[in-house]
Design a protein around this motif. Structure first.
Motif, PDB file in Angstrom:
ATOM      1  N   UNK A   1      16.545  47.128   6.709  1.00 18.85           N
ATOM      2  CA  UNK A   1      15.100  46.276   6.913  1.00 18.85           C
ATOM      3  C   UNK A   1      14.506  46.370   8.353  1.00 18.85           C
ATOM      4  N   UNK A   2      13.748  45.880   8.720  1.00 23.91           N
ATOM      5  CA  UNK A   2      13.274  45.984  10.100  1.00 23.91           C
ATOM      6  C   UNK A   2      12.730  44.682  10.661  1.00 23.91           C
ATOM      7  N   UNK A   3      12.485  44.352  11.953  1.00 25.71           N
ATOM      8  CA  UNK A   3      11.924  43.228  12.534  1.00 25.71           C
ATOM      9  C   UNK A   3      11.282  43.574  13.922  1.00 25.71           C
ATOM     10  N   UNK A   4      10.275  42.924  14.114  1.00 28.89           N
ATOM     11  CA  UNK A   4       9.720  42.794  15.592  1.00 28.89           C
ATOM     12  C   UNK A   4       9.980  41.388  15.942  1.00 28.89           C
TER      13      UNK A   4
ATOM     14  N   UNK B   1      15.029  34.138  21.444  1.00 34.80           N
ATOM     15  CA  UNK B   1      14.596  35.318  20.444  1.00 34.80           C
ATOM     16  C   UNK B   1      14.047  34.787  19.379  1.00 34.80           C
ATOM     17  N   UNK B   2      12.905  35.383  19.016  1.00 32.66           N
ATOM     18  CA  UNK B   2      12.094  35.006  17.727  1.00 32.66           C
ATOM     19  C   UNK B   2      11.739  36.463  17.121  1.00 32.66           C
ATOM     20  N   UNK B   3      12.020  36.436  15.665  1.00 32.97           N
ATOM     21  CA  UNK B   3      11.472  37.513  15.177  1.00 32.97           C
ATOM     22  C   UNK B   3      10.963  37.191  13.723  1.00 32.97           C
ATOM     23  N   UNK B   4      10.273  38.215  13.220  1.00 30.82           N
ATOM     24  CA  UNK B   4       9.871  38.308  11.860  1.00 30.82           C
ATOM     25  C   UNK B   4      10.145  39.757  11.349  1.00 30.82           C
ATOM     26  N   UNK B   5      10.416  39.691   9.840  1.00 30.27           N
ATOM     27  CA  UNK B   5      10.685  40.940   9.538  1.00 30.27           C
ATOM     28  C   UNK B   5      10.620  41.160   7.946  1.00 30.27           C
TER      29      UNK B   5
END
Length: 166
Positions: A87-90, A67-71
């Motif tokens: 917070x939130x991430x996609x 997995x890879x995410x930014x948030x």
């Protein structure tokens, strides 16, 4: 760096507002951007002869996920040592599976592989207790992964843990 069982993950954070854990202040608001990624592996095997008798077969399954995410995350220090955060991430998720079935009776056996790529969206929040070097947290997360051709995943996770900052 996060190492759990058969996997590992890493988080990089840039805090662009607030005092952080080095000089925590009561009633302080903080905000940060982050990127994280990781992987996990799993393996399971069994014998279907219990269910199917002589027509049963031995099998082995493997799973590899990445997995890879930014948030973005926000925090509020209710006390110098208590922070409420959300917070939130996609991101993107990959799940590779392989099942190998031994030959049994008239069944020649075989090996079946599939890779599913998904787009992930998530949100979470919790409470962190601690000081400059050592912190504990309790959090909840909502996760939705759209795998396009496979069934989507939607889950709520509750977790707790400790963090140490050298």
């Amino acid at each position: 760096l996060n190492v759990l069982g058969n996997g590992a993950g890493m988080l990089v954070k840039w805090q662009f507002a607030g005092e952080g854990s080095v000089k925590p202040e009561k009633n302080n608001f903080s905000a940060a951007l982050f990127a994280r990624g990781g992987m996990a592996k799993g393996e399971e095997s069994g014998d279907q002869s219990v269910t199917f008798g002589a027509a049963g077969y031995d099998w082995k399954g493997k799973l590899e996920t990445t997995y890879s995410q930014v948030g973005v995350s926000f925090g509020y220090r209710a006390e110098k040592w208590v922070m409420i955060f959300a917070g939130g991430a996609v991101g993107q998720v990959s799940a590779k599976t392989k099942i190998t079935q031994d030959a049994a009776g008239a069944d020649p056996g075989g090996s079946y592989s599939q890779t599913d790529l998904g787009v992930e969206r998530g949100a979470g929040g919790g409470v962190q207790f601690g000081w400059e070097k050592f912190r504990a947290f309790v959090a909840g997360n909502y996760c939705y992964v759209d795998y396009n051709r496979a069934t989507s995943l939607e889950k709520i996770f509750l977790n707790a843990g400790f963090m140490f900052t050298p």
